[in-house]
Design a protein around this motif. Structure first.
Motif, PDB file in Angstrom:
ATOM      1  N   ARG A   1       4.842  -7.746  14.770  1.00  0.00           N
ATOM      2  CA  ARG A   1       3.720  -7.910  13.831  1.00  0.00           C
ATOM      3  C   ARG A   1       2.800  -6.693  13.877  1.00  0.00           C
ATOM      4  O   ARG A   1       2.383  -6.169  12.835  1.00  0.00           O
ATOM      5  CB  ARG A   1       2.924  -9.175  14.130  1.00  0.00           C
TER       6      ARG A   1
ATOM      7  N   THR B   1       4.598  -3.762  12.065  1.00  0.00           N
ATOM      8  CA  THR B   1       4.651  -3.910  10.600  1.00  0.00           C
ATOM      9  C   THR B   1       3.251  -3.799   9.987  1.00  0.00           C
ATOM     10  O   THR B   1       3.096  -3.219   8.914  1.00  0.00           O
ATOM     11  CB  THR B   1       5.324  -5.227  10.169  1.00  0.00           C
ATOM     12  N   ASP B   2       2.235  -4.335  10.680  1.00  0.00           N
ATOM     13  CA  ASP B   2       0.866  -4.196  10.182  1.00  0.00           C
ATOM     14  C   ASP B   2       0.452  -2.724  10.135  1.00  0.00           C
ATOM     15  O   ASP B   2      -0.190  -2.278   9.176  1.00  0.00           O
ATOM     16  CB  ASP B   2      -0.123  -4.974  11.061  1.00  0.00           C
TER      17      ASP B   2
ATOM     18  N   ASP C   1       2.130  -1.087   7.203  1.00  0.00           N
ATOM     19  CA  ASP C   1       1.495  -1.516   5.951  1.00  0.00           C
ATOM     20  C   ASP C   1       0.173  -0.787   5.688  1.00  0.00           C
ATOM     21  O   ASP C   1      -0.156  -0.485   4.544  1.00  0.00           O
ATOM     22  CB  ASP C   1       1.244  -3.020   5.955  1.00  0.00           C
ATOM     23  N   THR C   2      -0.579  -0.511   6.741  1.00  0.00           N
ATOM     24  CA  THR C   2      -1.891   0.121   6.556  1.00  0.00           C
ATOM     25  C   THR C   2      -1.834   1.648   6.604  1.00  0.00           C
ATOM     26  O   THR C   2      -2.839   2.304   6.333  1.00  0.00           O
ATOM     27  CB  THR C   2      -2.906  -0.388   7.604  1.00  0.00           C
TER      28      THR C   2
ATOM     29  N   LYS D   1       0.788   3.813   5.025  1.00  0.00           N
ATOM     30  CA  LYS D   1       2.008   4.048   4.245  1.00  0.00           C
ATOM     31  C   LYS D   1       2.449   5.509   4.211  1.00  0.00           C
ATOM     32  O   LYS D   1       3.640   5.788   4.182  1.00  0.00           O
ATOM     33  CB  LYS D   1       1.842   3.512   2.839  1.00  0.00           C
TER      34      LYS D   1
ATOM     35  N   TRP E   1       2.851   6.602   8.555  1.00  0.00           N
ATOM     36  CA  TRP E   1       3.262   5.594   9.523  1.00  0.00           C
ATOM     37  C   TRP E   1       4.193   6.145  10.597  1.00  0.00           C
ATOM     38  O   TRP E   1       4.156   5.683  11.739  1.00  0.00           O
ATOM     39  CB  TRP E   1       3.884   4.385   8.821  1.00  0.00           C
TER      40      TRP E   1
END
Length: 108
Positions: free
Chosen positions: A17, A20-21, A24-25, A27, A30
């Motif tokens: 988690r 992936t978080d 996502d924040t 992009k 990353w």
């Protein structure tokens, strides 16, 4: 391989988690920004998921070749299709060599 993802989720859900978080924040950055989360997920998975441990051991050379290709061709990852296929083939061989998980008998 679905079972492997289930094991990762079961044993390393928090790390998954967080990674992936982070993706996502972040992009655009990353790959650099989420390196710590990726490493934590990798360590957890290698510790708790037998198949991933075996893949890392038995496909070490193929993994190394793929990683080198991706680094060399970071702006044109299509160049690494053959290396990716070799990695996929190796992981499939390792997975096929594993005995199936026992399924509890159904209640009659």
């Amino acid at each position: 391989m679905d079972g492997t993802l289930d094991e990762v989720t079961k044993h390393c859900g928090l790390q998954l988690r967080l990674y992936t978080d982070c993706i996502d924040t972040n992009k655009d950055t990353w790959q650099q920004t989420c390196l710590q989360q990726r490493q934590a997920l990798t360590r957890c998975s290698e510790t708790h998921v037998t198949l991933l441990k075996l893949v890392k051991e038995q496909c070490a050379d193929v993994i190394k070749s793929y990683d080198q290709c991706v680094q060399t061709h970071s702006t044109n990852p299509e160049e690494c299709v053959n290396a990716l296929k070799a990695l996929y083939d190796c992981t499939q061989r390792v997975a096929q060599d594993q005995p199936p998980k026992s399924v509890p008998p159904a209640d009659s």
